[in-house]
Write a protein that holds these residues in place. Structure first.
Motif, PDB file in Angstrom:
ATOM      1  N   ILE A 104       5.232  -0.902   2.689  1.00 44.90           N
ATOM      2  CA  ILE A 104       5.904  -2.049   2.081  1.00 44.90           C
ATOM      3  C   ILE A 104       6.699  -1.536   0.888  1.00 44.90           C
ATOM      4  O   ILE A 104       6.201  -0.698   0.123  1.00 44.90           O
ATOM      5  CB  ILE A 104       4.892  -3.131   1.642  1.00 44.90           C
ATOM      6  CG1 ILE A 104       4.128  -3.667   2.862  1.00 44.90           C
ATOM      7  CG2 ILE A 104       5.598  -4.275   0.908  1.00 44.90           C
ATOM      8  CD1 ILE A 104       3.078  -4.710   2.532  1.00 44.90           C
ATOM      9  N   TRP A 105       7.902  -2.031   0.728  1.00 46.79           N
ATOM     10  CA  TRP A 105       8.769  -1.596  -0.369  1.00 46.79           C
ATOM     11  C   TRP A 105       9.055  -2.763  -1.304  1.00 46.79           C
ATOM     12  O   TRP A 105       9.543  -3.804  -0.869  1.00 46.79           O
ATOM     13  CB  TRP A 105      10.076  -1.037   0.181  1.00 46.79           C
ATOM     14  CG  TRP A 105      11.036  -0.491  -0.855  1.00 46.79           C
ATOM     15  CD1 TRP A 105      10.776  -0.197  -2.163  1.00 46.79           C
ATOM     16  CD2 TRP A 105      12.418  -0.156  -0.640  1.00 46.79           C
ATOM     17  NE1 TRP A 105      11.901   0.286  -2.791  1.00 46.79           N
ATOM     18  CE2 TRP A 105      12.921   0.335  -1.873  1.00 46.79           C
ATOM     19  CE3 TRP A 105      13.264  -0.216   0.459  1.00 46.79           C
ATOM     20  CZ2 TRP A 105      14.255   0.737  -2.024  1.00 46.79           C
ATOM     21  CZ3 TRP A 105      14.585   0.193   0.314  1.00 46.79           C
ATOM     22  CH2 TRP A 105      15.068   0.674  -0.920  1.00 46.79           C
ATOM     23  N   SER A 106       8.729  -2.581  -2.569  1.00 41.88           N
ATOM     24  CA  SER A 106       9.122  -3.521  -3.628  1.00 41.88           C
ATOM     25  C   SER A 106      10.334  -2.904  -4.315  1.00 41.88           C
ATOM     26  O   SER A 106      10.203  -2.032  -5.176  1.00 41.88           O
ATOM     27  CB  SER A 106       7.973  -3.724  -4.624  1.00 41.88           C
ATOM     28  OG  SER A 106       8.396  -4.462  -5.755  1.00 41.88           O
ATOM     29  N   ALA A 107      11.522  -3.343  -3.928  1.00 44.26           N
ATOM     30  CA  ALA A 107      12.778  -2.764  -4.412  1.00 44.26           C
ATOM     31  C   ALA A 107      13.285  -3.615  -5.582  1.00 44.26           C
ATOM     32  O   ALA A 107      13.645  -4.774  -5.389  1.00 44.26           O
ATOM     33  CB  ALA A 107      13.816  -2.722  -3.287  1.00 44.26           C
ATOM     34  N   GLY A 108      13.290  -3.041  -6.753  1.00 44.37           N
ATOM     35  CA  GLY A 108      13.594  -3.814  -7.955  1.00 44.37           C
ATOM     36  C   GLY A 108      12.304  -4.407  -8.495  1.00 44.37           C
ATOM     37  O   GLY A 108      12.195  -5.615  -8.745  1.00 44.37           O
ATOM     38  N   CYS A 109      11.312  -3.523  -8.685  1.00 46.66           N
ATOM     39  CA  CYS A 109       9.954  -3.991  -9.007  1.00 46.66           C
ATOM     40  C   CYS A 109       9.773  -4.383 -10.461  1.00 46.66           C
ATOM     41  O   CYS A 109       8.718  -4.880 -10.854  1.00 46.66           O
ATOM     42  CB  CYS A 109       8.936  -2.922  -8.638  1.00 46.66           C
ATOM     43  SG  CYS A 109       8.991  -1.441  -9.692  1.00 46.66           S
ATOM     44  N   SER A 110      10.763  -4.107 -11.311  1.00 52.30           N
ATOM     45  CA  SER A 110      10.704  -4.456 -12.728  1.00 52.30           C
ATOM     46  C   SER A 110       9.431  -3.881 -13.357  1.00 52.30           C
ATOM     47  O   SER A 110       9.075  -2.743 -13.114  1.00 52.30           O
ATOM     48  CB  SER A 110      10.805  -5.967 -12.914  1.00 52.30           C
ATOM     49  OG  SER A 110      10.930  -6.323 -14.271  1.00 52.30           O
ATOM     50  N   SER A 111       8.705  -4.677 -14.120  1.00 53.09           N
ATOM     51  CA  SER A 111       7.540  -4.174 -14.848  1.00 53.09           C
ATOM     52  C   SER A 111       6.247  -4.193 -14.036  1.00 53.09           C
ATOM     53  O   SER A 111       5.162  -4.052 -14.592  1.00 53.09           O
ATOM     54  CB  SER A 111       7.356  -4.965 -16.151  1.00 53.09           C
ATOM     55  OG  SER A 111       7.414  -6.355 -15.918  1.00 53.09           O
ATOM     56  N   GLY A 112       6.353  -4.372 -12.719  1.00 51.04           N
ATOM     57  CA  GLY A 112       5.223  -4.102 -11.852  1.00 51.04           C
ATOM     58  C   GLY A 112       4.442  -5.267 -11.289  1.00 51.04           C
ATOM     59  O   GLY A 112       3.628  -5.089 -10.378  1.00 51.04           O
ATOM     60  N   GLN A 113       4.672  -6.480 -11.791  1.00 55.84           N
ATOM     61  CA  GLN A 113       3.856  -7.593 -11.315  1.00 55.84           C
ATOM     62  C   GLN A 113       4.016  -7.840  -9.816  1.00 55.84           C
ATOM     63  O   GLN A 113       3.070  -8.216  -9.135  1.00 55.84           O
ATOM     64  CB  GLN A 113       4.178  -8.863 -12.109  1.00 55.84           C
ATOM     65  CG  GLN A 113       3.679  -8.859 -13.544  1.00 55.84           C
ATOM     66  CD  GLN A 113       4.697  -8.347 -14.536  1.00 55.84           C
ATOM     67  OE1 GLN A 113       5.474  -7.452 -14.232  1.00 55.84           O
ATOM     68  NE2 GLN A 113       4.709  -8.921 -15.739  1.00 55.84           N
ATOM     69  N   GLU A 114       5.235  -7.616  -9.301  1.00 57.12           N
ATOM     70  CA  GLU A 114       5.450  -7.852  -7.867  1.00 57.12           C
ATOM     71  C   GLU A 114       4.657  -6.885  -6.992  1.00 57.12           C
ATOM     72  O   GLU A 114       3.895  -7.336  -6.116  1.00 57.12           O
ATOM     73  CB  GLU A 114       6.936  -7.776  -7.536  1.00 57.12           C
ATOM     74  CG  GLU A 114       7.240  -7.978  -6.054  1.00 57.12           C
ATOM     75  CD  GLU A 114       8.734  -7.954  -5.773  1.00 57.12           C
ATOM     76  OE1 GLU A 114       9.378  -9.009  -5.922  1.00 57.12           O
ATOM     77  OE2 GLU A 114       9.265  -6.879  -5.398  1.00 57.12           O
ATOM     78  N   PRO A 115       4.795  -5.562  -7.157  1.00 58.34           N
ATOM     79  CA  PRO A 115       4.001  -4.676  -6.286  1.00 58.34           C
ATOM     80  C   PRO A 115       2.498  -4.828  -6.477  1.00 58.34           C
ATOM     81  O   PRO A 115       1.734  -4.702  -5.509  1.00 58.34           O
ATOM     82  CB  PRO A 115       4.473  -3.275  -6.671  1.00 58.34           C
ATOM     83  CG  PRO A 115       5.116  -3.423  -8.012  1.00 58.34           C
ATOM     84  CD  PRO A 115       5.711  -4.790  -8.017  1.00 58.34           C
TER      85      PRO A 115
END
Length: 290
Positions: free
Chosen positions: A120-131
């Motif tokens: 799974i790829w979190s592209a544009g993950c910013s400060s990490g909350q999404e991944p």
């Protein structure tokens, strides 16, 4: 009678001449794909004035020279940070994670248990909350998912926000309003360094994720596919041509039936990419090959 307020020169925005704006906009588009329309000139002036002053520069012409100079890479990254907004939170747009949990993850978990490679790829993950939210969802479905070939790639173009993501330290208020049922008891704990009001994400959550710097408009540094891609609230910074190119890259990396999650204000039209079809609210599915 009150004396009139005196506005000192350093307290006002520096003048962003049209020629300076055009040059900065061209650099932002060339290097990062950012689309800065003429209507954003005032916004750019406001956000960059503080940076120009912090560098001790007299005007935007000098700043332009820095952006094109021998150390341009470092300052161009600062430019990117100033012009973009890193707004995120755990389980943002909760319907995406409910869909991931209920309809997508069970099959991925089953395949991972059989020995398949799942990515799974979190592209544009910013400060990490999404991944981390993706990892938490996976662990909810299978607490032993870490023993399989299941991995999450989390990338962003900004090294500064990636550093925060990798540190996995967040303020208590950053999970306010998030249903605690989405976390396992061991998922979060108070900062072991003793800072009050901070928590850290558990090691088994972090172990599922690999972080890296990637510029989506450049040639991607991998050829392997992804079962699911999250790229939310990133394409809003691109013009349509750049958006179409990014959608094409994602579609090429997804297998038949793979899923792409995008931001709430983003859309993919058939004219943008015919290989992706709507599969829910801001969710797209890779069509089967004919």
């Amino acid at each position: 009678m009150n004396e009139p307020t005196v506005i000192r020169p350093h307290e006002t925005d520096l003048e962003l001449r049209q020629v300076d704006f055009d040059a900065i906009a061209e650099i932002a588009h060339r290097e990062f794909g950012l689309s800065l329309s003429p209507s954003k000139r005032q916004l750019v002036q406001s956000r960059l004035s503080r940076r120009v002053r912090a560098l001790g520069l007299a005007n935007f012409a000098d700043y332009r020279s820095l952006l094109e100079g021998p150390n341009r890479g470092t300052e161009q990254t600062e430019l990117l940070s100033a012009l973009t907004t890193n707004v995120t939170k755990f389980f943002r747009e909760i319907h995406h994670f409910e869909r991931l949990r209920d309809d997508i993850m069970p099959d991925l978990v089953l395949r991972a248990r059989k020995g398949e490679r799942i990515r799974i790829w979190s592209a544009g993950c910013s400060s990490g909350q999404e991944p981390y939210s993706i990892a938490l969802t996976a662990l909810k479905c299978d607490p032993n998912i870490g023993a399989t070939d299941f991995k999450i790639l989390a990338t962003d173009i900004d090294p500064a926000v990636l550093s925060k993501a990798q540190a996995a330290l967040y303020r208590d208020e950053e999970i306010e309003g998030v249903p605690q049922s989405l976390f396992r008891p061991q998922d979060i704990s108070h900062n072991p360094d003793g800072k009050s009001g901070e928590f850290t994400v558990s090691s088994d959550v972090r172990s599922l994720i690999t972080f890296g710097v990637i510029n989506l408009i450049s040639k991607l540094p991998f050829s392997g596919g992804f079962n699911v891609i999250f790229c939310r609230n990133v394409a809003i910074y691109f013009d349509r041509r750049t958006q179409q190119e990014v959608w094409r890259k994602f579609a090429n990396l997804l297998p038949e039936g793979g899923s792409l999650f995008i931001g709430h204000s983003e859309r993919i039209n058939k004219s943008d990419n015919a290989d992706l079809e709507t599969d829910g609210i801001t969710i797209y599915r890779k069509l089967n090959a004919i």
